[in-house]
Every structure is written in structure tokens, then in C-alpha cells.
Design an enzyme around this catalytic site. Sequence first.
Site, PDB file in Angstrom:
ATOM      1  N   SER A 154      80.565  87.560  68.734  1.00 14.95           N
ATOM      2  CA  SER A 154      79.454  86.671  68.388  1.00 14.95           C
ATOM      3  C   SER A 154      78.284  87.458  67.792  1.00 14.95           C
ATOM      4  CB  SER A 154      79.052  85.887  69.627  1.00 14.95           C
ATOM      5  OG  SER A 154      78.112  84.906  69.292  1.00 14.95           O
ATOM      6  N   ASP A 231      85.905  76.541  68.769  1.00 18.47           N
ATOM      7  CA  ASP A 231      84.619  77.158  69.118  1.00 18.47           C
ATOM      8  C   ASP A 231      83.476  76.221  68.673  1.00 18.47           C
ATOM      9  OD1 ASP A 231      82.274  78.732  69.195  1.00 18.47           O
ATOM     10  OD2 ASP A 231      83.372  80.545  68.660  1.00 18.47           O
ATOM     11  N   HIS A 265      84.702  79.794  72.425  1.00 15.34           N
ATOM     12  CA  HIS A 265      83.843  80.952  72.216  1.00 15.34           C
ATOM     13  C   HIS A 265      83.813  81.890  73.415  1.00 15.34           C
ATOM     14  CE1 HIS A 265      80.777  82.677  69.549  1.00 15.34           C
ATOM     15  NE2 HIS A 265      80.039  82.950  70.619  1.00 15.34           N
TER      16      HIS A 265
END
Lengths: 287, 672
Positions: A154, A231, A265
Amino acid sequence: MALKQISSNKCFGGLQKVFEHDSVELNCKMKFAVYLPPKAETGKCPALYWLSGLTCTEQNFISKSGYHQSASEHGLVVIAPDTSPHCFLIGGCNIKGEDESWDFGTGAGFYVDATEDPWKTNYRMYSYVTEELPQLINANFPVDPQRMSIFGHSMGGHGALICALKNPGKYKSVSAFAPICNPVLCPWGKKAFSGYLGTDQSKWKAYDATHLVKSYPGSQLDILIDQGKDDQFLLDGQLLPDNFIAACTEKKIPVVFRLQEGYDHSYYFIATFITDHIRHHAKYLNA
Amino acid sequence: MEEESGEELGLDRSTPKDFHFYHMDLYDSEDRLHLFPEENTRMRKVVQAEMANESRGAGDGKAQRDLQEEVDELVHLYGLEDDHELGDEFVDENIPRTGVSEYPPYMMKRRDPAREQRDWRLSGEAAEAEDLGFGGWGSAGQCQDLREAYRYTHGRASEEYECYVIPEEEDEEEAADVFCVTCKTPIRAFQKVFDEHKEHEVIPLNEALESAKDEIHKNMYKLEKQIIEMENFANHLEEVFITVEDAVAMADRLGKFLKTKTDVEISAQPEFEDQTLDFSDVEQLMGSINTIPAPSAPVINPQVPNSATGSSVRVCWSLYSDDTVESYQLSYRPVQDSSPGTDQAEFTVTVKETYCSVTNLVPNTQYEFWVTAHNRAGPSPSSERAVYMTAPSPPIIKTKEIRSCEEAVLICWESGNLNPVDSYTVELTQAESPEASGVTESVVGIPTCESVVQLQPGRSYIIYVRALNMGGPSVRSEPATVHTIGSYFRLNKDTCHPWLTISEDGLTAVRSERRTPARELSPSDTHFTRCVAVMGNLIPVRGHHYWEVEVDEHLDYRVGVAFADVRKQEDLGANCLSWCMRHTFASSRHKYEFLHNRTTPDIRITVPPKKIGILLDYEHSKLSFFNVDLSQHLYTFSCQLHEFVHPCFSLEKPGCLKVHNGISMPKHVTFY
């Protein structure tokens, strides 16, 4: 610089340790995690740096990702720093507003060197990750300074990409899990950059992977990106991988981008594919 | 000592042995004389005796006393005192004499009488011996003559001669005048009265000499007779040899005559036909001549294993009787399993030995052999028939169809023989080591025309195949070379879609612009019908295999693997029996899919590969794809491979793709 060992646990024949030190760049105490594989007992090993995402510390990765077995097998030293300075720990630099949001300030350093007040004194994560920390590691642990790679998740994915793109030849390989590929165009990025770098968007591009790729001159990079199809942040347009891929296609930067059906995620997603990533790096670090 | 034995033998026996004349010494060089003084001594003594005889014979008119003296002189002259001294004498002859004074006085003394002796010695029978001329002592030439004379004489003498050797006598002043028969020694008359000779018989010296001479003449006569007999024997031997030669020639002619077909129609006149001829007389006569019976049947041996070649066999037989056999006749013809009506040609060979190597035969064929023994009386009954088989022709390896990997090779071949053989043998030798190392490994007893052989990785091997039957092994086939680096396979023309053309080397597939109408193919056909694809023949060995495919960036293709029984009417990757990487290029965009059972993950690849590396790992049930030029991993399938799979390639638009084989796995691939 004095290193203070906080913890040490044996894992897959190696040792997972956490250290604390006084950072010069960040002007506060910082913690980082280091995994030393069994091979490190007898010789120098390559170093693999992991940059965590928003809200994380050095603990999330070493607890949840399940990377130890693979790192042990391939003989890699894995270093996971914190995601931002934590001034409140020291009771020093209490910056107003740094804890207000989870996506800015504490735990959201965005791996830039801030130029704006009040952040510029402490929030210099880019320099910390690319300069201070490697020097510290090279001096204190059995690592080969010539063999270094970087990856992250991320915001950490974004950090890995920009570190590699801004330093051609410094890293042997780079990979990312659900990275923020084009921060200048996504809400997170806009918020962070305006806060740390000001309103001049030209300064923002210096920390944007998609932009950096367009002017990347340098040596061969082999980039692996895994993205969970389910995600939420992808769907929210925070990550924008297509832009990055398009830019890489144009510049002929080799990327394999995998959209993984059903994954989100979380660290469950990371844990699923961490072995592939470590192997990807081992291929270049152990070549 | 030789002379002693000679004396004894001479005294005891009157007949010399038959084949003893050609004494080695006859052919000796002169040098031998002084090497073997004992022999010389003996010779000399014989000569001495002869000469003594001669001297006596010739000098009949002379006073006996003179003769005595001369004899004595001779006795001393020709070495009677001391053998060794005499040996020395002859040795010394070689040395050119400078001065006579070197020698002891007695030698000087002897010389003179020798010269005197010379002249009258030259007369008479024994003069032949001295024909060569006796040089006196004291010159090389004289020595030479002396030696030659001795040699000649010696040749005619033998141990068995009765040599009256006149013994040494120290006392040379008193000459002997009678001869003691008992002691075989000349003595003085008064000695008869005394000592040892009291009881002995004595005869006058001249009588003794006469009888001695007679003896010698008798012996010589006998010798001459023997010479004649020897010559007769030699002649007889020659005759026999000629007879045998003739007989063999006759037998050959007879054999040839039997082989030639003579279509001679003898039309006998009716009156002759009715006549019965009386052959009894002839038969009787024949019978009396041929007293030996015809031989009994020989026993033909069974074929010794592995003794045949592709065109010959070695037939052996034995004769278990004492019959006289002059020759054998070996007959043979190919074994026929067809009806007796068809007659195969029969061949015959005549030999003298009990074996024969029959050549000019057809490989891998059975022949019936039988043999008869022949002598003057006629042929024996035929032996049993034995079947011998020629070895097969060598097989022919199908080099284009060799498939290999790092651990094994699959070879197939053509039998090389019309009829079946018993089995095949594969022989391998490593190519790095020189020929001297020979065969390193053999695989025997292979029932079919193909074999999978285990090998070591990273080597080169030379492979031969032999066919085997009961006659033995064939010669080796032409060799084939195998490299155990990477995997080798060829594209299988039997599987390719009609729109695809496979190159001669089996590694390139081309789809041309033109579209030939796809013919209606039945479902059981081995060719791909829907997917314009072709399958490769990968060796059916587990482990891992790596190969590369060269493609064009803009080419639409599918590359992967499939089970052999994949449905050819479907696209690659459209079922669960195949896995492939698919590339399509449309609107300037590259699209990549990794298909199995119609599903693919979502993958984007930014740099289109030009060379795709494919790793098939049976052990880990994985199929991986790589961009070879970038050492970039593209994708890995996890596939359950319960059976063997084959590489597959398909061209979705005109273009070509090329397969690269025999590549060892690059390092980056090893991580997967």
C-alpha cells in the site's frame, strides 16, 4: 549509533529481533525489526527492506505476514522500519495534529522528506529509509551492502516503488502489494503531499511512481505487483495501478501485475503471496 | 665323453641307426672346430685311424717299422696325449704364426712328419678326404685345409662308427708291433707276456689294421645303402603326395559335376535297354581293389550360439568311428515353411575338415544342413539335418524421432529385417571418452523397436542397436548421438492442423496466409481440427523439462502443454486437459492469458516476451512461463499431472514460431 535490542525470538532457525535507536534524520527514537536467517551466522547475506502501509508499525509485518519461512530458506536479512516517526513516544516533538487522521501524520509518513512546517524536522522518512537506515544496518548486521532490494504494501508499496525509481541501480529488485501507484491523482496522495510538500505539485511528482517511471533512465528493473481484486481501496480509486502499468508499458519497464481474484487489502492477502515476492527478490539477490 | 660312447657303440653294434647320418656338424662353420675340442678330438681320432689305415695300406711295401714310427708320429700329431692340448692346437691355428719357436719342441717335431705324410697320404680312398690338401702346420692356409678335411671326414663319420682309437701313449720311443684285441690297443710284443695283456688275444698289427679297414669299408657301404633308401623313401613320399593331390582334384571335379545341372537326355536304343550287363566280374575286381568300406554317417552338431554372422554360419560335425574319410560333402538349403511343392535351391560344398564356414547366405534366415562322408568306396549315409540360422541385419535407428531429457532417452528404430527377430540390444558409449573405452552399457532383451534408457545429465552418448536371433547378434547399426542437456523433442506432424506446416527439422511451425479448406476429419483423428495447433513428442519421463519458443511480438499464439488424449476439436486451454499461455495483439495492445479449463488469472505484462521459456515440473506439479531475455517469471500453473503431457503450440494468425531444444535450465528458472 547505539542500538538497543528490544526483543529477540527464534523463528525458522533464524532470529526475529526488534531494535530501537536515535534517528538523526527523524530526530527521535525509532524502532525497526530485523530478521536474521540461519545463514547469517556464517556469512553476509543480502538485505531486503519492507515498507509497511498506513497505520502500521514495525510489528504488523513481522507478526502477520508469515514471511519467515521463505526468508529463512532463501537466506535473506529482512528489515522492517516503522512507517513514520512517533514523537509522542519520546515526549519530544509533539506536533500538533499528527494524530488526527490515520492517513496523515503518525503512521502515514508516505516515505517523503517533508518540506513544510511543522513536519520538515521530523518527517524525513525518505532519507531515513534510503540513507540512514541502510547505513545503520550495514554497520551493525551481517549484510552485504551491494545486495539490497525493497518491497512494501500500500503506502509502503508506493514507498518501495519511488525509492527504486529515484535510485537506479541501488536496489536489485522491487515489488509491491496493492501499492499507491499514482498518489498525485488519488485522495490519499493529495492529502499527504499537500501537507508535507506544500501546494507546488511539481514537487509532488518527485514522489509519484507513475511520474517517475516516465522519466526513468536507468538500469533494468523487474517489478512484481500483486493486487487484490476485491480490495476496497482499489475500487475507491486510491491505488490506480492501471496508470502505472500504462506508463511502464510505454517505457518498456518490465512489470508483471497480477490481479488476484477475491483478495482484499489485508495481511491475509499479503500472507498468501509473500512467498512469491520473496522468491522474486531472492532470484536477483542470490544470483 | 662323446668319443668314449662312440667307441662303445661302435664296438657293440654293427648296424648304424637308420636316420643318423645328417649330423649337425656337417653344416657347422669352421669356427665350431675350436669351440668343441672334444668333437675335434674324436674327428681327429677317426681321421687318425683312417690315415693310419691308409698309411698302412699304402705303405705296404714299406718297412713295418717305418709305418710304426709314422703311426706313432701321427698318433702324437693328431692329438692323443691331451685333449685339451689338441684343442689349443686348433685354436692356435687361427693365430698367424710368426715364429715357430713359440711352440714346444714336440710340436715342431710333429710338423715335419706331417709334411712327409702328406704326399703318400694323398693316394688311396681316404685321399678323398685329404683332397682338400693338407697344409702342414704353421700357416693359415694349411690350417684351413686341415680343418676342411677334418670336417668332411667327420661328416661321414658318426658316433656309431667303429673307431679304433689308438690311445694315448706316453712312450713314443718304442713302437708297438702287435695288437691286443682285448684291449684294443697296439702293444709291444713283449708286453704280451707281462701285465694286463697276459690272457689277452693278440694279433699282428697289420692284421688288426686290415680288419679295422674292412670294418670301416663295411660301415661306409651301409651308410651308402641308407642314403639310397632315404632317397627312395623321399620319392615314395612324393608319389603319395601327388596321389593325394590328384584325389582331391578328382573330388573337387566330382563335386562340381554334381552341382551342375546337366540336362542330358540319353536316349538309349531299345536293344541296349533290354540288355542286362553282367557286372559281376567288374564288381569282384572293384571289390578286391577297394577293401575299405564306405564310411558311416557323420553326426552334425547343433549351431553354437552367437557363432553366425549376417551372411555366414559355421557348421561343424563329427565322425564317431575310425572310418577312412577322404572328404565331406555338406549340403544345405533354406528352411521353407511353405508347401513342399516349391523346391528351394540346394547347395553343396566339399571340404576336408569337419567344419565349414558357409557364406553368401541371407540374413535372419534358417538353413537346413546335412553332411555325408566320402572315401574311395563311396559316400556315407547322410547325417541328420540340423537347422542353422544366420544372424539378422542391423536395425536402423530413427534419428529424427529420438526424444531425450536430462535423465533418459527414448530411441526407436526399424527392425532392418523382414522376418521377426528374437530381441534387440541397445549399446551406449559416452562420447567424451575415446573409442578405446568401448561399450559402457548394454540394454538387452528389448522386445519391441523402441526403448527408454536411463542416462546421466550433462553428457553426450553414442547409441547403437543390434538385432538378435538364435544365430547371434547382428552387426551394430549406424550410431545416433544423444546429448543429455535440456530436453529434445520434435513437433509431431501426425498431430498438426492442416493449415500448419512443420519444417524438416521438426522445430518450426508455420501458418501461411493462404487458407486451404479444412477437410472433414473424424473425431478419432490425431490432427488438431479447431485449434491451428501441433503437438510435440516429449519423452515420457517424469522429472523436469525446459524448452523455449521464439515468437513474434505481434503474433497471436498459444503455447503450453496438453495430455496426449486432449480433444483436438477444442482450443488449447479450453479444457482441463491442457494449459497454455495465450497472447493476442489487438489495437496496439498486448493481452496475455494463462488458460486452463477456460479460465485465466488477470495478468498484465508490460514488456512482450520474444522468447518464452517453459518449465514443466512433474515433481512439483507445476508449469511455469518466463520471458527468457529478461529472466522474468511470468506465471506458474499448478497442475495435477497424472499422466504424461506433451508441448503444444498454436498459431491463431499467420506467422511462425520456432522451438528451441536442448537448453539446460537457466539459473533464474531454477528458483521456480
